[in-house]
Scaffold this active site. Structure first.
Site, PDB file in Angstrom:
ATOM      1  N   ASP A   1     -12.099  38.899   3.897  1.00 40.85           N
ATOM      2  CA  ASP A   1     -12.568  40.274   3.937  1.00 40.85           C
ATOM      3  C   ASP A   1     -12.494  40.920   2.554  1.00 40.85           C
ATOM      4  OD1 ASP A   1     -13.263  42.783   5.439  1.00 40.85           O
ATOM      5  OD2 ASP A   1     -11.304  43.395   4.639  1.00 40.85           O
TER       6      ASP A   1
ATOM      7  N   GLU B   1     -16.565  38.011   1.760  1.00 36.98           N
ATOM      8  CA  GLU B   1     -17.300  39.274   1.739  1.00 36.98           C
ATOM      9  C   GLU B   1     -17.046  39.877   0.360  1.00 36.98           C
ATOM     10  OE1 GLU B   1     -17.578  43.692   3.826  1.00 36.98           O
ATOM     11  OE2 GLU B   1     -15.682  42.616   3.762  1.00 36.98           O
TER      12      GLU B   1
END
Length: 595
Positions: free
Chosen positions: A272, A317
């Site tokens: 993330d 990400e």
């Protein structure tokens, strides 16, 4: 600070490099190890008894005692019992005791599983809590064969590291290595992974290594400087990857990544928001995570060097638009295998909906999407109007399968005020574009059959102050957006906000058939770069060659004639094409595949 203990206990390395937390042994005993440099006295509370721990040096404390899978324990710091920062199981939530997990007790039937083929992956993002009425790992299992039959090759679980309460997105997790108790804990996760492999599906896990959930900061910091004020993040203090005493913290994270792959047979990780990871060290932690996770997919040495391992996939990400994220470490990169390509989504969404607020303001031309079909990174070293500077760099040297594209995901749906999915009328063309692109597609749960339930932002914070701040912050966030004027932003803490986000599984038969057809046809298209990409900005037409096939999309408000001499319409969005003199008439907001 004391020096490392002498003798065999050092193991030839630093004490923090040994396994953290509770590590069961084959003789019925378990090694408990905690890094707690801030405590004057460290003890182990095991099933109600308090056991002294040995100082191993550098703030590490150890004890080896009889304890089996399922035994409850806490570390006692100067008389204060706290859960283990490296806990694998929190059966009573964040504030309860930790529980010993022995991976040897898991039942596996996946000996022949070799991982996911990165060159032909189709991913499916799944939130365990809303995927089924029960919201558990076990309840998800019955739906796996249907996903495999559709053409999905791997599911990507939103974060499951133990977070506050029983419902949430998972991005405020505290115990990085503990599978969420309300989902079924570590045993439930192991059953889900084994069932997925039996169905022919890989499993990737979204992990959050850029911050800690606020509900756990005080307890974790009681042990040591896991966080630092050297860097700021959107959520507060940064994880300590490069400040004083950072080495045990880095190892804490690396062992978490390694454990998910090794002990739960996961096929990869989604990292993330790596742009929110601050690390000025000479060995960037993102690259270290990717390397450690990949190594964990290989069998241990006793299995023999010829024993095949699992292919492990690490997807980042990143808001950096930096090709080094997905370049090999040998070429100066971070070594991730893939990266989410939000810019492809933005280019498609703005063309189909006309939304121009926030970061959508930079998109809206057919030329943007035409460029994205080459490499879905915009800007790539060009000027960014929202940033008022050049941003990013070209990614032309990176293979197309490294880019993960989508028309919906948890962010692009859930970070809208009312969690609304793409409008129904534009879903067919959006699916057509990204599922037939040369990139790795990722579906968001329910889109494959036309799910209309929203995916709202929901939480179950156990601290009232954090709950109030979350609720008020959400309302302030959308107050200035004209698109949401007059909308009542749902209360994240309300149970009904979570319940409304559960899949209804009410199917749109026409759209469901389109998804089946698109994924079937995708398997017949050649891999690698798109061929000729052409567009007519005024007419709103985009043409993309995929081998001997041609994708044609009409973003205009009127039908358009497409020459189709000697070729057939292989596939069209519903009502998208009809024969006409001189070719094929493609409807507005429609797509056709010629071949």
């Amino acid at each position: 600070m004391s020096a490392p203990a002498a003798g065999p206990s050092t193991g030839g390395g630093y004490p923090w490099e040994r396994p953290h937390g509770a590590t069961p042994q084959r003789d019925g005993r378990t090694v408990f190890r905690a890094w707690a440099p801030r405590a004057g006295r460290v003890e182990l509370e095991l099933d109600g008894d308090v056991v002294p721990m040995q100082d191993a040096g550098f703030g590490v404390h150890e004890a080896t005692v009889a304890a089996a899978h399922g035994a409850d324990y806490r570390f006692v710091l100067d008389g204060d019992p706290l859960p283990d920062p490296s806990s694998r199981w929190q059966p009573e939530g964040l504030r309860g005791p930790s529980r010993v997990v022995d991976p040897a007790t898991f039942t596996w039937t996946d000996d022949d599983w070799r991982g996911v083929d990165r060159s032909a992956s189709v991913l499916y993002e799944l939130h365990v809590g809303t995927f089924t009425p029960e919201g558990t790992f076990d309840a998800a299992i019955e739906h796996l064969p249907g996903l495999a039959e559709l053409g999905v090759t791997a599911i990507e679980l939103m974060p499951v590291a133990e977070f506050p309460g029983a419902r949430g997105w998972g991005y405020d997790g505290v115990f990085l290595s503990a599978a969420q108790s309300s989902y079924g804990g570590p045993e439930g996760l192991a059953r889900l992974v084994d069932a997925a492999h039996a169905a022919g599906l890989g499993v990737l896990l979204d992990v959050v290594y850029n911050h800690l959930g606020a509900s756990g900061v005080q307890a974790i910091e009681a042990f040591g400087p896991y966080l630092t004020e050297k860097h700021d993040t959107f959520w507060g203090k940064a994880v300590n990857y490069d400040d004083e005493d950072c080495d045990p913290v880095r190892e804490w994270v690396l062992q978490s990544a390694e454990g998910w792959i090794r002990d739960f047979h996961l096929d990869g990780l989604r990292l993330d928001a790596i742009h929110a990871i601050s690390d000025d060290s000479a060995r960037p932690i993102v690259g270290e995570i990717a390397a450690r996770a990949r190594a964990a997919g290989r069998p241990p040495e006793p299995a023999g060097p010829g024993t095949p391992g699992r292919e492990v996939m690490v997807v980042a990400e990143s808001g950096l638009n930096d090709p080094r994220v997905i370049r090999p470490r040998s070429e100066g990169g971070l070594g991730c295998d893939g990266v989410w390509a939000d810019d492809f989504h933005h280019a498609v969404r703005v063309l189909l909906t006309g939304e121009k607020e926030g970061y959508y303001a930079e998109f809206g031309a057919v030329a943007d999407l035409a460029k994205a079909f080459r490499r879905p990174v915009l800007p790539d070293g060009t000027y960014s109007t929202s940033r008022r500077r050049r941003f990013g760099a070209p990614h032309d040297d990176r293979p197309v399968e490294q880019f993960v594209v989508f028309c919906m995901n948890h962010d692009q749906v859930g970070n809208r005020a009312v969690g609304d999915r793409l409008p129904r009328e534009v879903r067919p063309l959006a699916a057509f574009l990204y599922l037939l692109s040369p990139f790795t597609p990722m579906l968001f749960q329910g889109e494959e059959y036309g799910e209309d339930a929203p995916f709202l932002f929901f939480t179950d914070h156990i601290d009232e102050e954090i709950a109030v701040a979350t609720r008020e912050g959400r309302r302030r966030e959308f107050a200035a957006f004209a698109a949401f004027a007059g909308e009542e932003v749902p209360d994240p803490q309300a149970p009904e906000t979570f319940e409304r986000s559960k899949l209804t599984r009410r199917e749109d038969p026409e759209l469901a058939q389109l998804y089946r057809d698109l994924l079937r046809v995708r398997r017949t298209l050649p891999t690698g770069d798109a061929g000729l990409v052409e567009f007519d900005e005024e007419a709103g037409i985009l043409r993309v060659e995929r081998g001997s096939h041609v994708l044609v999309a009409n973003f205009g408000d009127a039908s358009s004639l497409v020459a189709a001499d000697g070729v057939d319409v292989v596939l069209a969005t519903p009502g998208g094409a009809r024969p006409a003199e001189g070719g094929v008439l493609i409807a507005a907001r429609a797509g056709i595949l010629l071949g």
